[in-house]
Design an enzyme around this catalytic site. Structure first.
Site, short mmCIF file in Angstrom:
data_model
loop_
_atom_site.label_atom_id
_atom_site.label_comp_id
_atom_site.label_asym_id
_atom_site.label_seq_id
_atom_site.Cartn_x
_atom_site.Cartn_y
_atom_site.Cartn_z
N SER A 146 -9.54 1.66 3.01
CA SER A 146 -8.70 2.38 2.08
C SER A 146 -7.64 1.54 1.38
O SER A 146 -7.03 1.98 0.42
CB SER A 146 -7.99 3.52 2.83
OG SER A 146 -7.14 2.97 3.83
N LYS A 202 0.85 -1.18 0.00
CA LYS A 202 0.00 0.00 0.00
C LYS A 202 0.90 1.24 0.00
O LYS A 202 1.91 1.29 0.71
CB LYS A 202 -0.87 -0.03 1.26
CG LYS A 202 -1.90 1.08 1.36
CD LYS A 202 -2.77 0.85 2.61
CE LYS A 202 -3.83 1.92 2.78
NZ LYS A 202 -4.67 1.68 3.96
N SER A 233 -9.57 -0.63 7.31
CA SER A 233 -9.05 -0.52 5.94
C SER A 233 -8.35 -1.74 5.37
O SER A 233 -8.01 -1.74 4.18
CB SER A 233 -8.11 0.67 5.84
OG SER A 233 -8.85 1.83 5.68
N1 GLN Z 1 -12.73 3.62 6.25
C1 GLN Z 1 -12.22 4.14 7.47
C2 GLN Z 1 -12.06 5.65 7.39
O1 GLN Z 1 -12.50 6.19 6.46
C3 GLN Z 1 -10.97 3.43 7.84
C4 GLN Z 1 -9.71 3.99 7.36
C5 GLN Z 1 -8.54 3.13 7.67
O2 GLN Z 1 -8.66 2.08 8.31
N2 GLN Z 1 -7.37 3.58 7.27
O3 GLN Z 1 -11.55 6.28 8.26
#
Ligand code: GLN
Length: 472
Positions: free
Chosen positions: A154, A79, A178
């Site tokens: 993400s 990532k 994420s």
């Molecule tokens: N989807 C979550 C957010 O928008 C999680 C983000 C993450 O785990 N980096 O904050």
């Protein structure tokens, strides 16, 4: 089955038995990436030369008859918020578009030592803020199971790369789901380790008390192999910690499995509920003890608490991008203050700016007690929910996501509905416990994941149960 769809052990055996060379493997992955990446956009950056070079070194080792580690020659993706020395690291943001990482994250150092082959850096929501990968400044990733839909986020680029056979495994980061939510959306396995189990050194910080790096892979066994390499205490991250459980035992018949009643009431897609319940029933038929439990603060308060703590920490972490120290810096500004404000204005996307504003507000003198302090107290209640539940059960099973992968564009204009996709995953980060999402079937062509939550540092228990679920 094509080479790109083999597991780590199968590729390892093939290399050792000289059925194929590391160069051939990497070549076949690069070829598939060439074909597919333009449609689904999983990779932001490809390191072709680096990959071919590492593969050659592996082939040399094999010719010399040297022992090959399990990850030696295995193509993987990272990532793009995890630093790899001398490669770009954008965090999906314009503000870091031209940033080159000056050192390796600890996880990368560990994997490089095994001589796994890094193929490239994968797409993500800007600074890991999002649940669909649509907030990337470089364009959305598409779900390989249905290209009209999002891969989750993400770590959507990592999940989609693994699902499409464009990497054997990938690293992601999980601050509030994420790794697990995109794993569920793409039909792969995604592990969020216990807070502290994996070093965060070299991960671009989003919310430091919640962030963890973890693996995405096609099988539980592959995720375990990667986790075993990256876990452990790191002197460069004072929150990192690991103890081996020398008395580890796993007996599925003795395992006490908890199912929290609150996770099956609120707006969950009935088809997901049916699939997950069928799975739980199958486990019960095998003689596994299933118990209904309650996590009273999790579905009602965890998401709201997360959306105070996360932006507070993020607003403070992102203060370092000021147009001077890193990345984008506007020219022709009249004052230093203008460099700061215009670089941030132009460099950050809308969602990141929204969170910086929310976090700054929650931390401000007049509102700190009402928001940040209150959220920390509720965080303690969420932790207590898990602590009390784990006195009665060894693991907890829930759906990973209340919804199926949604259409690209469907939620982007409505941040609240985007946040709601994380309702089942954020409590785990607030509590710091480990959880893995394992595929448990499909609705049409769309994958569904089941989440297994464990006690701190009991990753092996949830992975073992994950393997049982894989076979059901
Ligand atoms: N989807 C979550 C957010 O928008 C999680 C983000 C993450 O785990 N980096 O904050």
């Amino acid at each position: 089955m094509e080479i790109q769809d083999l597991t780590i052990k199968k590729i390892h055996q093939g290399l050792v038995n000289k059925e194929f060379s590391a160069t051939e493997i990497v070549g076949s992955f690069l070829e598939r990436i060439e074909k597919k990446n333009k449609d689904i956009f999983t990779y932001i950056f490809l390191d072709k030369e680096g990959a071919i070079q590492t593969a050659k070194e592996i082939d040399e080792l094999i010719i010399q008859g040297r022992e090959l580690s399990l990850l030696g020659g295995i193509p993987f993706a990272v990532k793009d918020n995890i630093l790899v020395k001398d490669l770009p690291c954008t965090a999906g943001s314009k503000i870091l578009e031209n940033y080159i990482a000056p050192y390796d994250a600890t996880v990368i150092k560990k994997i490089k030592k095994q001589k796994a082959v890094l193929l490239g850096k994968t797409n993500l929501d800007e600074f890991a803020m999002g649940s669909s990968t649509e907030y990337s400044a470089f364009g959305p990733t598409r779900n390989p199971c249905d290209e009209e839909r999002v891969p989750g986020g993400s770590s959507g680029g990592s999940a989609a790369a693994v699902a499409a056979g464009l990497a054997v495994f990938a690293l992601g980061s999980d601050t509030g789901g994420s790794i697990r939510q995109p794993a569920s959306f793409c039909g792969v396995v995604g592990l969020k380790p216990t807070y502290g189990a994996v070093s965060r050194f070299g991960l671009i910080a989003m919310a430091s008390s919640l962030d963890q790096i973890g693996p995405l892979a096609r099988t539980v066994q592959d995720a375990r192999i990667v986790f075993d390499i990256i876990k452990g205490k790191d002197p460069l991250d004072s929150t990192s910690f690991w103890i081996d459980d020398v008395n580890f035992k796993f007996d599925i018949k003795e395992l006490r499995v908890g199912v929290p009643k609150e996770f099956f009431v609120k707006g969950i897609n009935p088809k997901i509920e049916k699939l997950v319940k069928e799975y739980i029933k199958k486990l019960e038929d095998q003689g596994v003890g299933i118990k209904e439990i309650s996590l009273p603060h999790c579905t009602d308060y965890a998401l709201a608490t997360y959306h105070i703590i996360m932006p507070s920490e993020a607003s403070s972490n992102l203060a370092r991008y000021d147009g001077i120290k890193y990345g984008l810096s506007v020219q022709k500004a009249k004052s230093l203050k203008e460099v700061y404000s215009r670089s941030r204005q132009e460099g950050f996307g809308e969602e990141v700016r929204r969170r910086i504003m929310l976090g700054t507000f929650a931390l401000s003198a007049g509102y700190y007690d009402a928001y940040y302090l209150r959220a920390q107290k509720v965080r303690t209640l969420v932790r207590r929910d898990f602590k009390e539940a784990f006195e009665k059960v060894d693991v907890i099973l829930t759906p990973t996501s209340p919804t199926l992968p949604f259409k690209i564009g469907e939620r982007i204009k409505d941040p609240l509905s985007m946040y709601l996709s994380d309702i089942f995953v954020t409590a785990v980060n607030l509590a710091g416990v480990p959880a893995v999402s394992v595929p448990c079937g499909k609705v049409g062509q769309l994958p569904v994941g089941i989440q297994i939550i464990g006690k701190p540092f009991q990753e092996e228990t949830i992975l073992k149960l994950g393997e049982v679920l894989e076979e059901l």
